[in-house]
Scaffold this motif. Sequence first.
Motif, mmCIF file in Angstrom:
data_model
loop_
_atom_site.group_PDB
_atom_site.id
_atom_site.type_symbol
_atom_site.label_atom_id
_atom_site.label_comp_id
_atom_site.label_asym_id
_atom_site.label_seq_id
_atom_site.Cartn_x
_atom_site.Cartn_y
_atom_site.Cartn_z
ATOM 1 N N ALA A 69 0.839 -1.209 0.000
ATOM 2 C CA ALA A 69 0.000 0.000 0.000
ATOM 3 C C ALA A 69 0.872 1.257 0.000
ATOM 4 C CB ALA A 69 -0.929 -0.004 1.208
ATOM 5 N N ILE A 70 2.012 1.191 0.709
ATOM 6 C CA ILE A 70 2.902 2.364 0.762
ATOM 7 C C ILE A 70 3.568 2.587 -0.599
ATOM 8 C CG2 ILE A 70 5.002 3.299 1.855
ATOM 9 C CD1 ILE A 70 4.180 1.930 4.445
ATOM 10 N N GLY A 71 3.677 1.522 -1.380
ATOM 11 C CA GLY A 71 4.237 1.668 -2.733
ATOM 12 C C GLY A 71 5.466 0.831 -3.020
ATOM 13 N N PHE A 72 5.860 -0.028 -2.065
ATOM 14 C CA PHE A 72 7.050 -0.854 -2.295
ATOM 15 C C PHE A 72 6.707 -2.061 -3.166
ATOM 16 C CE2 PHE A 72 8.007 1.223 1.771
ATOM 17 C CZ PHE A 72 9.263 1.720 1.503
ATOM 18 N N PRO A 73 7.561 -2.380 -4.142
ATOM 19 C CA PRO A 73 7.367 -3.640 -4.868
ATOM 20 C C PRO A 73 7.746 -4.801 -3.947
ATOM 21 C CG PRO A 73 9.408 -2.587 -5.568
ATOM 22 C CD PRO A 73 8.765 -1.648 -4.578
ATOM 23 N N THR A 74 7.214 -5.980 -4.222
ATOM 24 C CA THR A 74 7.473 -7.128 -3.326
ATOM 25 C C THR A 74 8.973 -7.408 -3.176
ATOM 26 O OG1 THR A 74 7.039 -8.513 -5.235
ATOM 27 C CG2 THR A 74 5.303 -8.414 -3.586
ATOM 28 N N THR A 75 9.747 -7.149 -4.227
ATOM 29 C CA THR A 75 11.181 -7.455 -4.145
ATOM 30 C C THR A 75 11.893 -6.610 -3.081
ATOM 31 O OG1 THR A 75 11.515 -5.909 -5.945
ATOM 32 C CG2 THR A 75 11.461 -8.251 -6.529
ATOM 33 N N MET A 76 11.271 -5.507 -2.662
ATOM 34 C CA MET A 76 11.909 -4.654 -1.644
ATOM 35 C C MET A 76 11.583 -5.103 -0.216
ATOM 36 S SD MET A 76 13.987 -2.231 -2.359
ATOM 37 C CE MET A 76 13.912 -1.040 -1.011
ATOM 38 N N PHE A 77 10.584 -5.979 -0.058
ATOM 39 C CA PHE A 77 10.115 -6.304 1.299
ATOM 40 C C PHE A 77 11.243 -6.823 2.200
ATOM 41 C CE2 PHE A 77 5.429 -7.332 0.003
ATOM 42 C CZ PHE A 77 5.300 -6.050 -0.482
ATOM 43 N N THR A 78 11.989 -7.785 1.674
ATOM 44 C CA THR A 78 13.032 -8.385 2.520
ATOM 45 C C THR A 78 14.177 -7.391 2.756
ATOM 46 O OG1 THR A 78 12.390 -10.432 1.451
ATOM 47 C CG2 THR A 78 14.262 -10.544 2.914
ATOM 48 N N ALA A 79 14.381 -6.493 1.788
ATOM 49 C CA ALA A 79 15.417 -5.467 1.956
ATOM 50 C C ALA A 79 15.053 -4.543 3.131
ATOM 51 C CB ALA A 79 15.575 -4.663 0.675
ATOM 52 N N LEU A 80 13.749 -4.267 3.291
ATOM 53 C CA LEU A 80 13.296 -3.423 4.402
ATOM 54 C C LEU A 80 13.494 -4.154 5.729
ATOM 55 C CD1 LEU A 80 9.966 -2.086 2.885
ATOM 56 C CD2 LEU A 80 12.170 -0.981 2.977
ATOM 57 N N PHE A 81 13.239 -5.436 5.715
ATOM 58 C CA PHE A 81 13.460 -6.268 6.904
ATOM 59 C C PHE A 81 14.951 -6.193 7.277
ATOM 60 C CE2 PHE A 81 11.976 -10.717 8.597
ATOM 61 C CZ PHE A 81 12.685 -10.529 9.771
ATOM 62 N N ALA A 82 15.811 -6.330 6.278
ATOM 63 C CA ALA A 82 17.262 -6.291 6.530
ATOM 64 C C ALA A 82 17.677 -4.943 7.114
ATOM 65 C CB ALA A 82 18.020 -6.558 5.232
ATOM 66 N N LEU A 83 17.085 -3.882 6.565
ATOM 67 C CA LEU A 83 17.375 -2.528 7.051
ATOM 68 C C LEU A 83 17.098 -2.446 8.564
ATOM 69 C CD1 LEU A 83 15.653 0.594 5.387
ATOM 70 C CD2 LEU A 83 16.188 0.457 7.808
ATOM 71 N N ALA A 84 15.901 -2.894 8.956
ATOM 72 C CA ALA A 84 15.503 -2.782 10.365
ATOM 73 C C ALA A 84 16.275 -3.763 11.245
ATOM 74 C CB ALA A 84 14.003 -3.031 10.498
ATOM 75 N N ARG A 85 16.495 -4.978 10.747
ATOM 76 C CA ARG A 85 17.160 -5.990 11.573
ATOM 77 C C ARG A 85 18.636 -5.674 11.785
ATOM 78 N NH1 ARG A 85 15.519 -11.042 12.952
ATOM 79 N NH2 ARG A 85 13.577 -9.920 13.349
ATOM 80 N N THR A 86 19.185 -4.770 10.976
ATOM 81 C CA THR A 86 20.599 -4.426 11.125
ATOM 82 C C THR A 86 20.915 -3.993 12.556
ATOM 83 O OG1 THR A 86 20.834 -3.869 8.818
ATOM 84 C CG2 THR A 86 22.399 -2.826 10.312
ATOM 85 N N VAL A 87 19.996 -3.274 13.203
ATOM 86 C CA VAL A 87 20.282 -2.833 14.572
ATOM 87 C C VAL A 87 20.387 -4.036 15.506
ATOM 88 C CG1 VAL A 87 17.867 -2.329 15.181
ATOM 89 C CG2 VAL A 87 19.687 -1.256 16.432
ATOM 90 N N GLY A 88 19.504 -5.011 15.319
ATOM 91 C CA GLY A 88 19.567 -6.223 16.146
ATOM 92 C C GLY A 88 20.858 -6.988 15.881
ATOM 93 N N TRP A 89 21.204 -7.144 14.609
ATOM 94 C CA TRP A 89 22.438 -7.865 14.260
ATOM 95 C C TRP A 89 23.647 -7.185 14.894
ATOM 96 C CZ3 TRP A 89 20.889 -7.791 8.396
ATOM 97 C CH2 TRP A 89 20.018 -8.853 8.125
ATOM 98 N N VAL A 90 23.678 -5.862 14.771
ATOM 99 C CA VAL A 90 24.821 -5.110 15.267
ATOM 100 C C VAL A 90 24.897 -5.206 16.805
ATOM 101 C CG1 VAL A 90 25.462 -2.699 15.654
ATOM 102 C CG2 VAL A 90 25.126 -3.511 13.329
ATOM 103 N N ALA A 91 23.741 -5.103 17.459
ATOM 104 C CA ALA A 91 23.708 -5.191 18.923
ATOM 105 C C ALA A 91 24.154 -6.589 19.385
ATOM 106 C CB ALA A 91 22.309 -4.864 19.449
ATOM 107 N N GLN A 92 23.683 -7.617 18.686
ATOM 108 C CA GLN A 92 24.048 -8.992 19.052
ATOM 109 C C GLN A 92 25.536 -9.242 18.786
ATOM 110 O OE1 GLN A 92 21.904 -11.693 20.003
ATOM 111 N NE2 GLN A 92 19.889 -10.777 19.741
ATOM 112 N N TRP A 93 26.013 -8.700 17.688
ATOM 113 C CA TRP A 93 27.437 -8.852 17.342
ATOM 114 C C TRP A 93 28.313 -8.169 18.400
ATOM 115 C CZ3 TRP A 93 30.756 -4.756 15.996
ATOM 116 C CH2 TRP A 93 32.006 -5.137 15.527
ATOM 117 N N ASN A 94 27.898 -6.949 18.809
ATOM 118 C CA ASN A 94 28.641 -6.231 19.845
ATOM 119 C C ASN A 94 28.641 -6.984 21.162
ATOM 120 O OD1 ASN A 94 29.884 -3.538 19.431
ATOM 121 N ND2 ASN A 94 27.956 -3.155 18.368
#
Length: 428
Positions: free
Chosen positions: A372-397
Amino acid sequence: MADKLAKLEMDGKTYEYPVLEGSTGPDVIDIRKLYAQTGLFTFDPGFTSTASCESALTYIDGDEGVLLHRGYPIGQLAEHSSFMEVSYLLLNGELPSKQQLDDFTYTITRHTMLHEQLMTFYRGFRRDAHPMAVMCGVVGALSAFYHDSTDISDPEHRKISSHRLIAKMPTIAAMAYKYSVGQPFIYPDNSLSYTGNFLRMTFGVPAEPYEVIPAVERAMDRIFILHADHEQNASTSTVRLAGSSGANPFACIAAGIACLWGPAHGGANEAALNMLKEIGTPDRIPHYIERAKDKNDPFRLMGFGHRVYKNYDPRATVMQKTVREVFDALKVNDPLFETALRLEEIALSDPYFIEKKLFPNVDFYSGIILSAIGFPTTMFTALFALARTVGWVAQWNEMISDPAQKIGRPRQLYTGPTQRDYVPLSQR
Ligand code: ACO
């Protein structure tokens, strides 16, 4: 000395192992000395009963449908907090004061630009490249551009690279999108919020001003919060395993992105929307429910089921509510939402799904909002990766700061041939 001990009896001998208690959740049997004492390994493919690390970041009670970040319930964070605040919380352990949040937001905002030479890197990809392929490549390449922050033994380097990763991910994702649609890259605008800036870099064009719609910005920010961390899932475990060898953080996060891409993990949001499109109208649901139940049919209800949640995924509850908010803000109504609601209703009253405790997960409704916001389906997982980066970085630290940290090196149950002599090619 642990209060509780687990006993293992074998071949007339008894071995004792300490039972360790966390702050909440199941206790764990500490089997670190098992091999040295017994010559045996444990066997747990898929890690269904194995705690791979100690962590103070995120807690999930899958039976009760509870998700806490540093103790705070995800529903409260989604309702009252912001992605920047949750990022600070995950990285630092406590909610920030106003000053701390302002300083953190300022720092992240000032790291959003990419090295200009990275633009040429993008142009090496085929026009139709999947954004996740671009994300894996570009994030991995960051270590070639920012090697001044890759000394992982230096806490200051770790902090800078963490900030760089969180800050640059929206720019990287937005550029992956722009490249795929043949539009010029849009540079970050530091006057906007983290999320508003991402929306502008994705949907803005140089030819006209872009106005961020506050309700959409808020919904997007909430989606980022919902995806920020999820304890030791496949991609986070991948980041930890990659990092356990001492690899630099950019390489580790690229590894996490690669793992997230799979349809059983982050790729499920794309697969879930594709499935809803294939089902189309509610009258076709029973056919797909039958297919999902058929052992001879590989079809599964995408966005349904979870390794840990055996109850409603608390993120799916917030996601469902957010669909309506976005529809209202954009004055749209996607009939697939009705199909999704009906599918959920039918599945949750079907004995197969009840017995196997299969509920909607975070991915079931997210595709409808993103679409609805306008993202094509191929971008969905990229958005997930964007947000999860903080979790990955925190866990890595957290892992790198742990003095007990060791290289991750699982063992195996070997079932191949035993030693045999090489046979020359002429004799085979
Ligand atoms: N549709 C139909 N049946 C299912 C589904 C589903 N979505 N999920 C699980 N099952 C069935 C399995 O066939 C299996 O049945 P069986 O015991 O008769 O063999 C049983 O439920 C258990 O399933 P497993 O695959 O063994 O469970 P596991 O914990 O390994 O898998 C997973 C969890 C991968 C998420 C699975 O539920 C699935 O494939 N779901 C669809 C994909 C999806 O939505 N993934 C997103 C997860 S959330 C995230 O990563 C953000």
